[in-house]
Design a protein around this motif. Structure first.
Motif, PDB file in Angstrom:
ATOM      1  N   LYS A   1       0.828  -1.208   0.000  1.00 59.10           N
ATOM      2  CA  LYS A   1       0.000   0.000   0.000  1.00 59.10           C
ATOM      3  C   LYS A   1       0.858   1.253   0.000  1.00 59.10           C
ATOM      4  CE  LYS A   1      -4.122  -1.941   2.203  1.00 59.10           C
ATOM      5  NZ  LYS A   1      -5.036  -1.860   3.370  1.00 59.10           N
TER       6      LYS A   1
ATOM      7  N   ARG B   1       1.103   3.981  -3.035  1.00 61.25           N
ATOM      8  CA  ARG B   1       0.789   5.368  -2.704  1.00 61.25           C
ATOM      9  C   ARG B   1       1.955   6.291  -3.056  1.00 61.25           C
ATOM     10  NH1 ARG B   1      -0.844   4.653   2.197  1.00 61.25           N
ATOM     11  NH2 ARG B   1       1.185   4.867   3.186  1.00 61.25           N
TER      12      ARG B   1
ATOM     13  N   LYS C   1      -7.481   8.641  -6.299  1.00 67.81           N
ATOM     14  CA  LYS C   1      -7.827   8.972  -4.919  1.00 67.81           C
ATOM     15  C   LYS C   1      -9.327   8.737  -4.773  1.00 67.81           C
ATOM     16  CE  LYS C   1      -7.513  12.668  -1.455  1.00 67.81           C
ATOM     17  NZ  LYS C   1      -7.197  14.105  -1.236  1.00 67.81           N
TER      18      LYS C   1
END
Length: 606
Positions: free
Chosen positions: A436, A440, A464
């Motif tokens: 993750k 990101r 997003k």
């Protein structure tokens, strides 16, 4: 670490020349998968098996009760006017018939629920697995084959579960109980039936060996048809651009003919098997009738017992044709299960870390530490590669096709892992970084800008998911996409896959830019991302990039040297090595490779 290789778990799925060891491995793999699917349903499976055993026993009791009625109840009525045995026999016959029908109905519903639960589980597993597998799998496993796993293969398994299993279980139990009942009614007739099992076994074994090969070949032909069709439709623009319709027509026609020939041979097998079953059954009944008739004449066998023996002998062969049809379904489903189990057995070439390291806030410093990478053992792309990209720096990668630029980008994005060495983000090996945090921190935009079904806003918000419409609009404005989005029929609510919502290749690229910028990564990779943009759009994006890339690390891969102007640093690559490294103005003013490339570009646009 071993380099990415051919996908081993599915490499033989469309071959019909497997060795015995390969076939044994595939069967074990399929059985493991089937066991894991049945494990959560074992109580329901046990209940279903109990129901079908009782219901089959009730159905088989009929001829024995008929024999009892003829040999016992009927004489009682004729000789003593005693109707009670007749009433009892008739009542038992009706009761067993009703019980058998009720339990079969119950079993059918329960079996359907089991099959649906298995199919749902399997469908989810295939989808999740294909998403989980790494890029090397998807680059070697065609989309047509993946579609085939979710469609025709699962349909074959569904057909087996919905009807084939019922035919097998009820057929085997029915034959077993019928044989036992025949022996109990008349053991001599049982011996006759036992003798008929020899030619029956020979015929069935002959059919099994040939049909197994034929059905596997049929599945291979079917898969090739689907793959060809999907690839032709996916590449329809290239088909029409290069007038490949006639060639596709001939190739597809050959595949169809091969598939038809295979199915014709399967039908020929049934043309021998089905009449063979009927012949063996008729001969068995004839022998039972002949032997039993003599014994009835000698008083050794009651007429009711002979009738029951004939009924049992005839009924023994009734399920065989259905079981042959089951074998048809079984072969298709077994081949499908083999392919699906091959996909599910695959392990990601880029596995998630066992003990992931968290990186909540990334600075964006990229380090290549003595990295070697090869797509195959004889295809080394990056030999002993070292590179340091400070946080916040914008670098441009240029070079000829095959120099290793896109490979570099894929390693930074961890679409692949290095064969040797390490790629680090802020000093942390990407193989240890929490997935993750990795996704990101690093976002890659490629030339193939893909839009999913849904609105324009939904596609931008992919970067997003919890973004507000204001944030989505701001991202679109930043990359120069707001104007054309507003001109669409429903603006940001326009469905990109419906008439009036279609966007050009350049506009799709702008939407993918907006998606990436909304994600606000620490590292942004643009792999030929401006190739689909026209000159005005490219200038708008370049103006936006100068602002948006100011506080993040950026890697720009481009053949258009106009894009390089916004970079702090240019790396010229050749054969997986950096041969020039410096500021754009410095390299342009020199006499090296980049200066020559820039001069050639200026003359081509001038």
């Amino acid at each position: 670490m071993t380099p990415p290789t051919t996908v081993h778990g599915v490499e033989g799925e469309e071959r019909d020349d497997l060795t015995s060891d390969e076939s044994a491995h595939i069967r074990r793999r399929s059985l493991r998968l089937l066991g894991s699917l049945l494990a959560p349903l074992r109580l329901r499976v046990i209940a279903a098996m109990t129901i079908v055993v009782v219901s089959t026993a009730a159905q088989v009791a009929g001829p024995a009760l008929i024999a009892l009625g003829i040999d016992r109840a009927l004489p009682a009525v004729l000789e003593r006017a005693d109707w009670m045995p007749a009433f009892l026999v008739v009542g038992a016959y009706l009761l067993t018939g009703a019980l058998g029908a009720t339990l079969i109905s119950w079993y059918t519903v329960l079996a359907a629920r089991i099959s649906q639960a298995i199919l749902i589980d399997l469908r989810k597993r295939v989808f999740l697995q294909t998403q989980r597998l790494s890029l090397d799998f998807h680059e070697s496993y065609t989309s047509g084959r993946i579609i085939s796993r979710q469609t025709s293969d699962l349909d074959s398994i569904r057909e087996l579960l919905d009807s084939g299993i019922n035919q097998l279980v009820s057929g085997v139990l029915y034959m077993g109980f019928t044989a036992v009942a025949l022996v109990l009614v008349d053991w001599v007739s049982g011996l006759v039936l036992l003798g008929s099992l020899i030619p029956l076994f020979v015929l069935t074994r002959w059919f099994q060996l040939r049909s197994q090969r034929m059905f596997r070949e049929s599945r291979v032909r079917s898969a090739k048809l689907i793959v060809f069709f999907v690839e032709a439709m996916t590449g329809i623009r290239a088909v029409k651009a290069f007038r490949k319709e006639r060639r596709n027509e001939r190739a597809f026609g050959e595949l169809v003919e091969q598939y038809r020939d295979t199915n014709a041979r399967v039908i020929q097998l049934f043309g021998v098997f089905d009449p063979g079953l009927v012949f063996i059954g008729n001969v068995s009944v004839a022998v039972v009738l002949l032997v039993g008739g003599f014994r009835v004449a000698d008083g050794q066998l009651a007429i009711g017992a002979l009738l029951a023996a004939l009924l049992y002998t005839r009924r023994f062969f009734d399920p065989m044709e259905e079981m042959a049809m089951f074998y048809n379904s079984y072969q298709s489903a077994a081949a499908a299960l083999e392919k699906i189990s091959g996909v599910l057995e695959e392990r990601p070439g880029v596995p998630d870390p066992v003990a992931p390291v968290d990186l909540w806030t990334s600075q964006g410093r990229i380090t290549f530490d003595d990295v070697t990478f090869a797509y195959a053992a004889d295809r080394v792309v990056l030999p002993k590669f070292d590179l340091e990209i400070p946080a916040g720096q914008t670098i441009a990668l240029v070079g000829t096709t095959g120099a290793g630029k896109s490979t570099l980008a894929k390693l930074i994005s961890r679409f692949y892992d290095p064969t040797d060495g390490a790629v680090r983000l802020d000093g942390i090996d990407l193989r240890d970084l929490h997935p993750k945090d990795l996704r990101r921190a690093i976002v890659m935009v490629t030339q193939e800008a893909y839009l999913f079904s849904g609105s324009v806003a939904d596609n931008i918000a992919l970067g997003k998911p919890d973004a507000t419409i204001e944030e989505i609009t701001a991202a679109a404005k930043a990359v120069g996409a707001h104007t054309f989005i507003e001109a669409l029929p429903n603006g940001y609510d326009t469905d990109v896959n419906k008439r009036g919502g279609r966007v050009s290749a350049g506009q799709r690229q702008l939407l993918s830019f907006a998606r990436a910028f909304l994600a606000d990564p620490a590292v942004l990779i643009l792999d030929e991302a401006t190739a689909s943009l026209d000159i005005p759009s490219e200038r708008l994006v370049q103006e936006a990039l100068q602002t948006l890339l100011a506080d993040r690390t950026a890697i720009i891969i481009a053949h258009r040297l106009s894009t390089v102007a916004i970079a702090d640093r240019v790396l010229v690559m050749e054969h997986g090595r950096v041969i020039e490294d410096g500021a754009p103005a410095e390299l342009i003013g020199g006499t090296g490779r980049f200066a020559a490339m820039h001069a050639a570009w200026r003359s081509s646009v001038g």
